[in-house]
Motif scaffolding. Structure first.
Motif, mmCIF file in Angstrom:
data_model
loop_
_atom_site.group_PDB
_atom_site.id
_atom_site.type_symbol
_atom_site.label_atom_id
_atom_site.label_comp_id
_atom_site.label_asym_id
_atom_site.label_seq_id
_atom_site.Cartn_x
_atom_site.Cartn_y
_atom_site.Cartn_z
ATOM 1 N N GLU A 1 0.842 -1.193 0.000
ATOM 2 C CA GLU A 1 0.000 0.000 0.000
ATOM 3 C C GLU A 1 0.876 1.242 0.000
ATOM 4 O O GLU A 1 1.631 1.472 0.951
ATOM 5 C CB GLU A 1 -0.937 -0.015 1.200
ATOM 6 C CG GLU A 1 -1.912 -1.182 1.161
ATOM 7 C CD GLU A 1 -2.851 -1.216 2.343
ATOM 8 O OE1 GLU A 1 -2.484 -0.695 3.426
ATOM 9 O OE2 GLU A 1 -3.951 -1.762 2.197
ATOM 10 N N PRO B 1 1.081 5.515 -0.653
ATOM 11 C CA PRO B 1 0.368 6.773 -0.882
ATOM 12 C C PRO B 1 0.866 7.388 -2.195
ATOM 13 O O PRO B 1 2.057 7.591 -2.379
ATOM 14 C CB PRO B 1 0.768 7.633 0.324
ATOM 15 C CG PRO B 1 2.066 7.071 0.780
ATOM 16 C CD PRO B 1 2.075 5.617 0.392
ATOM 17 N N LYS C 1 -4.547 4.645 -0.293
ATOM 18 C CA LYS C 1 -3.347 3.887 -0.653
ATOM 19 C C LYS C 1 -3.542 3.150 -1.988
ATOM 20 O O LYS C 1 -4.600 2.592 -2.254
ATOM 21 C CB LYS C 1 -3.013 2.855 0.421
ATOM 22 C CG LYS C 1 -2.908 3.423 1.819
ATOM 23 C CD LYS C 1 -1.674 4.225 2.011
ATOM 24 C CE LYS C 1 -1.523 4.539 3.492
ATOM 25 N NZ LYS C 1 -0.838 5.738 3.761
#
Length: 191
Positions: free
Chosen positions: A42, A44, A53
């Motif tokens: 995940e 950003p 994410k």
């Protein structure tokens, strides 16, 4: 009954006839495992909403669908998120719906039009369908678990949800388009 017909009736199938071979089941299992692993990566990718994410599992779903058709897209898209159902059922439902919306239309188009243009068209159509499902899913499901009203979620569509999902599908599409052919060639050599 001859030996060959005996073998055929008890065999689990052949690679491309639509029946299930042991080899195909193993390859699907590998795709499912890869989708599971990548669903836990995940990252950003959208500074305006670092809590959203990106995970690359959609790429795995697309490649499975391109390589083996819509049924593989469904299997990998659904089973790849099973581990998340225990900790985040609502997010998992949305992730599965979006993965299906992306990979199934893409694989259906590619199944009928097996060219680079077909792959690009499939990815584009899948991305549009998945974007629609992502927005509708956020409006329906996010208020249930995020303690937000539908109006609050709707206010996030243009500044946050739309650009995040567009970016996600662009990454999925570009990476899939670049790596699908070498992976396809490898899979064809092993068939």
């Amino acid at each position: 009954m001859s030996v060959s017909s005996h073998t055929d009736t008890h065999s689990t199938g052949v690679a491309d006839s639509g029946r299930w071979s042991t080899k195909r089941i193993a390859v699907y299992a590998l795709f499912v495992a890869l989708a599971m692993v990548t669903s836990f990566i995940e990252l950003p990718i959208f500074p305006a909403a670092p809590y959203l994410k990106y995970d690359p599992s959609g790429i795995v779903c697309l490649i499975a669908g391109f390589a083996f058709g819509p049924s593989a897209a469904v299997i990998v898209s659904v089973l790849g998120f099973v581990p998340h159902m225990f900790g985040d059922p609502w997010g998992s439902i949305m992730a599965i719906a979006v993965a299906l919306a992306l990979s199934v239309p893409a694989s259906l188009i590619y199944k009928r039009w097996k060219t680079r243009k077909g792959a690009a068209a499939g990815i584009l159509v899948g991305a549009v369908v998945a974007l629609t499902i992502a927005i509708v899913g956020n409006l329906l499901i996010t208020p249930i678990y995020a303690h937000m009203t539908v109006a609050q979620v709707a206010a996030m569509i243009v500044p946050v949800l739309l650009p995040f999902n567009l970016l996600k599908f662009v990454i999925h599409g570009i990476v899939t388009f670049l790596i699908y052919k070498p992976i396809s060639d490898l899979l064809n050599k092993t068939r």
